[in-house]
Scaffold this motif. Structure first.
Motif, short mmCIF file in Angstrom:
data_model
loop_
_atom_site.label_atom_id
_atom_site.label_comp_id
_atom_site.label_asym_id
_atom_site.label_seq_id
_atom_site.Cartn_x
_atom_site.Cartn_y
_atom_site.Cartn_z
N SER A 1 10.39 -3.15 4.10
CA SER A 1 10.63 -1.87 4.77
C SER A 1 9.34 -1.10 5.01
O SER A 1 9.21 -0.35 5.98
CB SER A 1 11.61 -1.03 3.95
N ARG B 1 6.91 -0.74 8.43
CA ARG B 1 6.98 0.25 9.50
C ARG B 1 5.77 1.17 9.51
O ARG B 1 5.45 1.78 10.55
CB ARG B 1 8.23 1.13 9.32
N ARG B 2 5.07 1.30 8.38
CA ARG B 2 3.96 2.25 8.29
C ARG B 2 2.66 1.71 8.86
O ARG B 2 1.69 2.45 9.01
CB ARG B 2 3.74 2.63 6.82
N GLN C 1 16.83 5.99 3.82
CA GLN C 1 16.71 6.56 5.15
C GLN C 1 16.65 8.09 5.11
O GLN C 1 16.11 8.73 6.01
CB GLN C 1 17.89 6.11 6.02
N MET D 1 13.87 -4.69 14.24
CA MET D 1 12.76 -3.81 14.62
C MET D 1 11.93 -4.49 15.68
O MET D 1 11.57 -5.68 15.54
CB MET D 1 11.87 -3.49 13.42
N HIS E 1 6.53 -1.45 17.84
CA HIS E 1 6.50 -0.15 17.16
C HIS E 1 5.32 -0.05 16.19
O HIS E 1 4.89 1.06 15.86
CB HIS E 1 7.80 0.09 16.39
N VAL E 2 4.79 -1.21 15.75
CA VAL E 2 3.70 -1.19 14.78
C VAL E 2 2.44 -1.86 15.30
O VAL E 2 1.40 -1.84 14.63
CB VAL E 2 4.12 -1.86 13.45
N ILE F 1 13.96 -6.42 9.44
CA ILE F 1 13.22 -5.65 8.43
C ILE F 1 14.22 -5.07 7.44
O ILE F 1 15.35 -4.71 7.81
CB ILE F 1 12.39 -4.53 9.10
N CYS G 1 16.08 -2.56 4.94
CA CYS G 1 16.40 -1.13 5.01
C CYS G 1 17.21 -0.79 3.75
O CYS G 1 18.10 -1.56 3.36
CB CYS G 1 17.21 -0.86 6.27
#
Length: 374
Positions: free
Chosen positions: A245, A248-249, A315, A331, A335-336, A353, A355
């Motif tokens: 998860s 995403r960063r 979340q 995902m 986005h990354v 991914i 969650c």
């Protein structure tokens, strides 16, 4: 060299009169000699000299040591050395066969770039660990199965290439080395036998490029998002079923995850690990993280600190440790990452991914949104 003082290559001057302890002249016919001084205790090495000129110089040096007047010394006119005649410190060495690998000679301590590839090395040479100026170390295409923790003591190491070796693990002790955490920017571990990376791996926060292709990785570190400076990540042809998860960063320029057996996400089939009511330890752990209460091994047992370090984030933004609901969702990797290599031969750039949800309430809210959007 002057009458009363001698200079080394760095320009430092040393007194000659009554200060020469010994002259080593065994190889004077080869144009080599060594002058050993008393104070300070240094050796001045002479090489590539004309044999007859060197003998005349040593005779003059003996007389100067004994206090002979400068006018009486048999000195010839000094001619400055040409740039081509001055031996510069060696900063780069490339060795690409076992035949050329030095077994009796030491590596020059001035080395900044060392490559020893295709040498069938089974371990990292301990002589390499003494090269304090080393910035780039290439040990690719060898048989290295384990890395010494002392490798992390190289203070300037920026690039480390270990592709095509026999590594089955990457030492957590290496990741804890402060020097490596600050300096290491490029790491290539592709074509090894890695199945996982340690949690401490994400402390290598100076990393800009990480290559993990052609291993046996079953997962990426759960705190991979801490690699905030990472711009290139390649983990193609591994065994990743999903991404953590924290993925995403990341903010990448190039990402390659081609050839991994990613599972088909199914948010309607959750992995429920909820403990109702919550245990006291779970409540305390969530409170510590949610309220950002400082903690450490001086306050809590080390195993509790480790648990807190891998806490999951719901979340809703709250933390959860051993009580959670886990699902996989889709995902889009754009986005990354700016540039994404296709995940499969079908032209896809989506990947599953993980969650997490801290309660049934949070999961049900997500489920409502998911069903409505579909």
């Amino acid at each position: 060299l002057m009458v009363c003082t001698a200079r080394d290559r760095a320009g430092a001057r040393y007194k000659v009169q009554r200060n020469v302890e010994r002259l080593f002249t065994r190889f004077v016919e080869q144009g080599k000699a060594t002058v050993r001084l008393r104070e300070p205790a240094v050796d001045l090495r002479l090489s590539k000299a004309n044999a007859s000129d060197l003998k005349a110089f040593l005779s003059a040096l003996r007389l100067a040591h004994q206090g002979t007047d400068a006018a009486a010394l048999p000195l010839s006119t000094l001619v400055p050395a040409k740039n081509s005649e001055v031996e510069k410190p060696k900063t780069k060495m490339l060795i690409t066969s076992r035949r050329d690998y030095p077994l009796t000679k030491s590596f020059p301590c001035s080395l900044e770039h060392l490559q020893t590839s295709y040498c069938k090395l089974a371990r990292v040479d301990t002589r390499v660990l003494c090269l304090r100026k080393l910035r780039k170390l290439d040990l690719s295409h060898n048989h290295i199965g384990q890395l010494p923790a002392a490798l992390g003591d190289l203070p300037c190491l920026q690039e480390l290439d270990l592709r095509d070796n026999h590594l089955e693990s990457f030492s957590a002790a290496l990741c804890r080395c402060p020097g490596l955490q600050r300096s290491l920017q490029c790491l290539d571990l592709s074509q090894n036998r890695l199945r996982a990376l340690p949690l401490e791996f994400c402390e290598l926060r100076a990393l800009l490029s990480l290559r993990l292709d052609d291993n046996e990785l079953l997962r990426l570190p759960c705190r991979v998002g801490r690699l905030g400076r990472l711009r290139v990540l390649s983990a193609a042809r591994n065994k990743l079923p999903f991404l953590p998860s924290d993925f995403r960063r990341l903010s990448l320029e190039n990402l390659d995850l081609f050839g991994n057996p990613f599972e088909q996400p199914n948010p309607l089939v959750p992995n429920i690990q909820l403990k109702i009511p919550l245990t006291l330890s779970e409540c305390a752990a969530r409170a510590i993280i949610n309220h950002r209460i400082p903690y450490g091994c001086h306050l809590l047992p080390s195993h509790l600190c480790e648990d807190l370090g891998v806490a999951k984030t719901c979340q809703c933004g709250s933390a959860c440790l051993s009580s959670f609901i886990q699902i996989t969702v889709t995902m889009n990797l754009h986005h990354v990452a700016h540039t994404v290599v296709l995940v499969d031969n079908m032209g896809g750039t989506d990947a599953p991914i993980l969650c997490y949800f801290c309660s049934l309430h949070c999961y049900s809210q997500f489920l409502d949104r998911h069903l409505q959007s579909n």
